[in-house]
Design a protein around this motif. Structure first.
Motif, PDB file in Angstrom:
ATOM      1  N   HIS A 222       0.564  -1.153   0.274  1.00 13.44           N
ATOM      2  CA  HIS A 222       0.151  -0.005  -0.562  1.00 13.44           C
ATOM      3  C   HIS A 222       1.119   1.028  -0.186  1.00 13.44           C
ATOM      4  O   HIS A 222       0.829   2.080  -1.042  1.00 13.44           O
ATOM      5  N   LEU A 223       2.082   0.733   0.688  1.00 12.28           N
ATOM      6  CA  LEU A 223       3.184   2.807   0.789  1.00 12.28           C
ATOM      7  C   LEU A 223       3.633   2.978  -0.711  1.00 12.28           C
ATOM      8  O   LEU A 223       3.629   3.835  -1.102  1.00 12.28           O
ATOM      9  N   ALA A 224       4.373   1.579  -1.116  1.00 13.71           N
ATOM     10  CA  ALA A 224       4.832   1.438  -2.678  1.00 13.71           C
ATOM     11  C   ALA A 224       4.282   2.140  -3.611  1.00 13.71           C
ATOM     12  O   ALA A 224       4.072   3.060  -4.194  1.00 13.71           O
ATOM     13  N   GLY A 225       2.398   2.416  -3.460  1.00 17.33           N
ATOM     14  CA  GLY A 225       1.620   2.337  -4.606  1.00 17.33           C
ATOM     15  C   GLY A 225       1.629   1.414  -5.019  1.00 17.33           C
ATOM     16  O   GLY A 225       2.084   0.531  -5.423  1.00 17.33           O
ATOM     17  N   GLY A 226       0.990   2.000  -6.537  1.00 16.73           N
ATOM     18  CA  GLY A 226       1.064   1.335  -8.480  1.00 16.73           C
ATOM     19  C   GLY A 226      -0.058   0.923  -8.528  1.00 16.73           C
ATOM     20  O   GLY A 226      -1.396   0.855  -7.857  1.00 16.73           O
ATOM     21  N   GLU A 227      -0.235   0.129  -9.053  1.00 13.23           N
ATOM     22  CA  GLU A 227      -1.528  -0.182 -10.260  1.00 13.23           C
ATOM     23  C   GLU A 227      -2.442  -1.590  -9.334  1.00 13.23           C
ATOM     24  O   GLU A 227      -3.656  -1.021  -9.016  1.00 13.23           O
ATOM     25  N   ASN A 228      -1.920  -1.834  -8.471  1.00 16.10           N
ATOM     26  CA  ASN A 228      -2.368  -3.473  -7.888  1.00 16.10           C
ATOM     27  C   ASN A 228      -1.736  -3.173  -5.933  1.00 16.10           C
ATOM     28  O   ASN A 228      -2.515  -4.369  -5.918  1.00 16.10           O
ATOM     29  N   ALA A 229      -1.656  -1.956  -6.139  1.00 19.56           N
ATOM     30  CA  ALA A 229      -1.690  -1.736  -4.216  1.00 19.56           C
ATOM     31  C   ALA A 229      -3.385  -1.778  -3.800  1.00 19.56           C
ATOM     32  O   ALA A 229      -4.093  -1.448  -4.221  1.00 19.56           O
ATOM     33  N   PRO A 230      -2.702  -2.530  -2.800  1.00 17.60           N
ATOM     34  CA  PRO A 230      -3.868  -2.525  -2.007  1.00 17.60           C
ATOM     35  C   PRO A 230      -4.638  -1.340  -1.261  1.00 17.60           C
ATOM     36  O   PRO A 230      -3.857  -0.748  -0.948  1.00 17.60           O
ATOM     37  N   SER A 231      -5.664  -1.062  -1.136  1.00 20.75           N
ATOM     38  CA  SER A 231      -6.622  -0.096  -0.166  1.00 20.75           C
ATOM     39  C   SER A 231      -6.001   0.207   1.311  1.00 20.75           C
ATOM     40  O   SER A 231      -5.525  -0.842   1.858  1.00 20.75           O
ATOM     41  N   SER A 232      -5.718   0.909   1.831  1.00 20.12           N
ATOM     42  CA  SER A 232      -5.633   1.884   3.330  1.00 20.12           C
ATOM     43  C   SER A 232      -6.650   0.930   4.177  1.00 20.12           C
ATOM     44  O   SER A 232      -6.234  -0.212   5.471  1.00 20.12           O
ATOM     45  N   SER A 233      -7.932   0.291   3.628  1.00 22.95           N
ATOM     46  CA  SER A 233      -8.910  -0.624   4.488  1.00 22.95           C
ATOM     47  C   SER A 233      -8.481  -1.786   4.754  1.00 22.95           C
ATOM     48  O   SER A 233      -9.110  -2.936   5.679  1.00 22.95           O
ATOM     49  N   GLU A 234      -8.173  -2.481   3.055  1.00 19.03           N
ATOM     50  CA  GLU A 234      -7.717  -3.822   3.485  1.00 19.03           C
ATOM     51  C   GLU A 234      -6.912  -3.986   4.464  1.00 19.03           C
ATOM     52  O   GLU A 234      -6.729  -5.498   4.843  1.00 19.03           O
ATOM     53  N   VAL A 235      -5.550  -3.542   4.515  1.00 19.15           N
ATOM     54  CA  VAL A 235      -4.024  -2.476   5.206  1.00 19.15           C
ATOM     55  C   VAL A 235      -4.913  -2.920   6.577  1.00 19.15           C
ATOM     56  O   VAL A 235      -4.303  -3.959   7.798  1.00 19.15           O
ATOM     57  N   ASP A 236      -5.836  -2.270   7.276  1.00 17.00           N
ATOM     58  CA  ASP A 236      -6.745  -2.408   8.472  1.00 17.00           C
ATOM     59  C   ASP A 236      -6.695  -3.202   8.694  1.00 17.00           C
ATOM     60  O   ASP A 236      -6.508  -3.660  10.069  1.00 17.00           O
ATOM     61  N   ALA A 237      -8.178  -3.588   7.734  1.00 18.62           N
ATOM     62  CA  ALA A 237      -8.504  -5.061   8.437  1.00 18.62           C
ATOM     63  C   ALA A 237      -8.144  -6.371   8.460  1.00 18.62           C
ATOM     64  O   ALA A 237      -8.079  -6.698   9.410  1.00 18.62           O
ATOM     65  N   ALA A 238      -6.539  -6.294   8.009  1.00 17.53           N
ATOM     66  CA  ALA A 238      -5.645  -7.408   7.653  1.00 17.53           C
ATOM     67  C   ALA A 238      -4.865  -7.336   9.141  1.00 17.53           C
ATOM     68  O   ALA A 238      -4.752  -8.624   9.996  1.00 17.53           O
ATOM     69  N   THR A 239      -4.601  -5.923   9.234  1.00 17.52           N
ATOM     70  CA  THR A 239      -3.918  -5.688  10.721  1.00 17.52           C
ATOM     71  C   THR A 239      -5.201  -5.906  11.928  1.00 17.52           C
ATOM     72  O   THR A 239      -4.349  -5.821  12.762  1.00 17.52           O
ATOM     73  N   ASP A 240      -5.723  -5.603  11.768  1.00 21.05           N
ATOM     74  CA  ASP A 240      -7.446  -6.356  12.349  1.00 21.05           C
ATOM     75  C   ASP A 240      -7.259  -7.393  13.208  1.00 21.05           C
ATOM     76  O   ASP A 240      -7.320  -8.128  14.253  1.00 21.05           O
ATOM     77  N   ALA A 241      -6.863  -8.015  11.902  1.00 20.75           N
ATOM     78  CA  ALA A 241      -7.385  -9.487  11.815  1.00 20.75           C
ATOM     79  C   ALA A 241      -6.052 -10.302  13.076  1.00 20.75           C
ATOM     80  O   ALA A 241      -6.361 -11.278  13.638  1.00 20.75           O
ATOM     81  N   CYS A 242      -4.944  -9.846  12.859  1.00 18.71           N
ATOM     82  CA  CYS A 242      -4.264 -10.351  13.866  1.00 18.71           C
ATOM     83  C   CYS A 242      -4.614 -10.700  15.456  1.00 18.71           C
ATOM     84  O   CYS A 242      -4.598 -11.316  16.270  1.00 18.71           O
ATOM     85  N   PHE A 243      -5.371  -9.530  16.079  1.00 20.75           N
ATOM     86  CA  PHE A 243      -5.835  -9.200  16.893  1.00 20.75           C
ATOM     87  C   PHE A 243      -6.628 -10.270  17.772  1.00 20.75           C
ATOM     88  O   PHE A 243      -7.219 -10.807  18.436  1.00 20.75           O
ATOM     89  N   LEU A 244      -7.687 -10.547  16.205  1.00 24.53           N
ATOM     90  CA  LEU A 244      -8.801 -11.395  16.561  1.00 24.53           C
ATOM     91  C   LEU A 244      -8.145 -12.773  15.693  1.00 24.53           C
ATOM     92  O   LEU A 244      -9.148 -13.853  16.188  1.00 24.53           O
ATOM     93  N   SER A 245      -7.074 -12.641  16.267  1.00 24.17           N
ATOM     94  CA  SER A 245      -6.348 -14.357  15.651  1.00 24.17           C
ATOM     95  C   SER A 245      -5.935 -15.211  16.869  1.00 24.17           C
ATOM     96  O   SER A 245      -5.923 -14.681  17.548  1.00 24.17           O
ATOM     97  N   GLN A 246      -6.029 -16.499  16.493  1.00 19.76           N
ATOM     98  CA  GLN A 246      -5.584 -17.742  17.300  1.00 19.76           C
ATOM     99  C   GLN A 246      -4.756 -17.870  17.532  1.00 19.76           C
ATOM    100  O   GLN A 246      -3.560 -17.662  19.162  1.00 19.76           O
ATOM    101  N   ASP A 247      -3.725 -17.113  16.576  1.00 20.01           N
ATOM    102  CA  ASP A 247      -1.996 -16.696  17.202  1.00 20.01           C
ATOM    103  C   ASP A 247      -1.608 -16.241  17.756  1.00 20.01           C
ATOM    104  O   ASP A 247      -0.626 -16.013  18.167  1.00 20.01           O
TER     105      ASP A 247
END
Length: 266
Positions: A222-247
């Motif tokens: 996301h920070l690098a940008g580019g045509e296929n860069a994920p959105s900030s909401s995708e990044v936030d969702a993936a980050t939040d998922a860590c805190f909800l995980s068994q891991d």
């Protein structure tokens, strides 16, 4: 997942969640044919869907080369008119994008020659390790071919604009020690200790929390940008998922127990 039987092919094996893609064309210093470029994206997509994959490793067959670039011997047949050039460019771009965009950590293990498309493929990986006697080169200007914009962009992101300019314009060869100094690789090792040292790095990466690595990769893209860069909401969702995980729970418990964590990616 092994593919093809002709001299130039990709061979795949998996051990303890580590998927190793072997680039096999030793007669041509592991040059990549069109079929190999196209198959690379397929193999990475298969690993992407796997629930057991913890890391993807790229390595050349034998000790002489990681990858010497695209197989120039087939250019006259397969890269010689606008339609062929477009197909070839798409295959290379798809292979590199598959590696850079997969959720799994990707590691290039470089012995010997790493030139042209070999540099491009390794730069699409998250981590790169090489032997001190490896040889790197960007020879496009010696061949009269155009190097696609995404590949130039990756090289600039890793090496910076000044160094990328110099390597493209001089087309000079440099060794593994210089590759580490300029940031082309993350670490360089003597051949005698290379296998053990790299195995330790791969084990460390594959033993870490997969969801954390996925979230970090998304944030970096996301920070690098580019045509296929994920959105900030995708990044936030993936980050939040860590805190909800068994891991996350396992990581805390392992810290309390003073033992290594056993992550499962959930």
């Amino acid at each position: 997942m092994s593919v093809h039987t002709q001299p130039g092919h990709l061979k795949v094996d998996e051990t303890n969640g580590i998927v190793t893609i072997h680039i096999c064309n030793p007669a041509r210093f592991n040059a990549m044919s069109l079929s190999m470029w196209e198959q690379m994206a397929v193999i990475v997509a298969q690993a992407e869907r796997s629930t057991t994959t913890r890391a993807l490793v790229l390595a050349g067959e034998g000790d002489r080369a990681f990858m010497s670039g695209a197989d120039i011997s087939e250019f006259g047949r397969l890269r010689n008119d606008p339609e062929q050039i477009a197909r070839y460019g798409l295959a290379v771009n798809n292979a590199q994008n598959a590696l850079s965009e997969t959720r799994h950590p990707t590691i290039a293990v470089i012995r010997g020659i790493c030139m042209g498309g070999g540099m491009g493929l390794s730069l699409a990986c998250d981590l790169r390790y090489c032997t001190d006697d490896s040889r790197f080169r960007m020879p496009a200007a010696k061949l009269g071919l155009g190097y696609a914009r995404p590949g130039v962009q990756r090289m600039r992101e890793v090496l910076g604009s000044a160094r990328t300019t110099e390597l493209f314009m001089t087309a000079r060869t440099f060794d593994g020690i210089e590759a580490a100094r300029i940031g082309m690789v993350h670490e360089v090792f003597a051949r005698a200790s290379f296998d053990q040292s790299v195995a330790e790095r791969i084990a460390a990466v594959s033993g870490n929390a997969p969801l954390t690595i996925t979230a970090a990769k998304l944030a970096l893209r996301h920070l690098a940008g580019g045509e296929n860069a994920p959105s900030s909401s995708e990044v936030d969702a993936a980050t939040d998922a860590c805190f909800l995980s068994q891991d996350y729970q396992e990581g805390q418990q392992a810290f309390r127990d003073k033992r290594p964590p056993a992550f499962n990616g959930r």
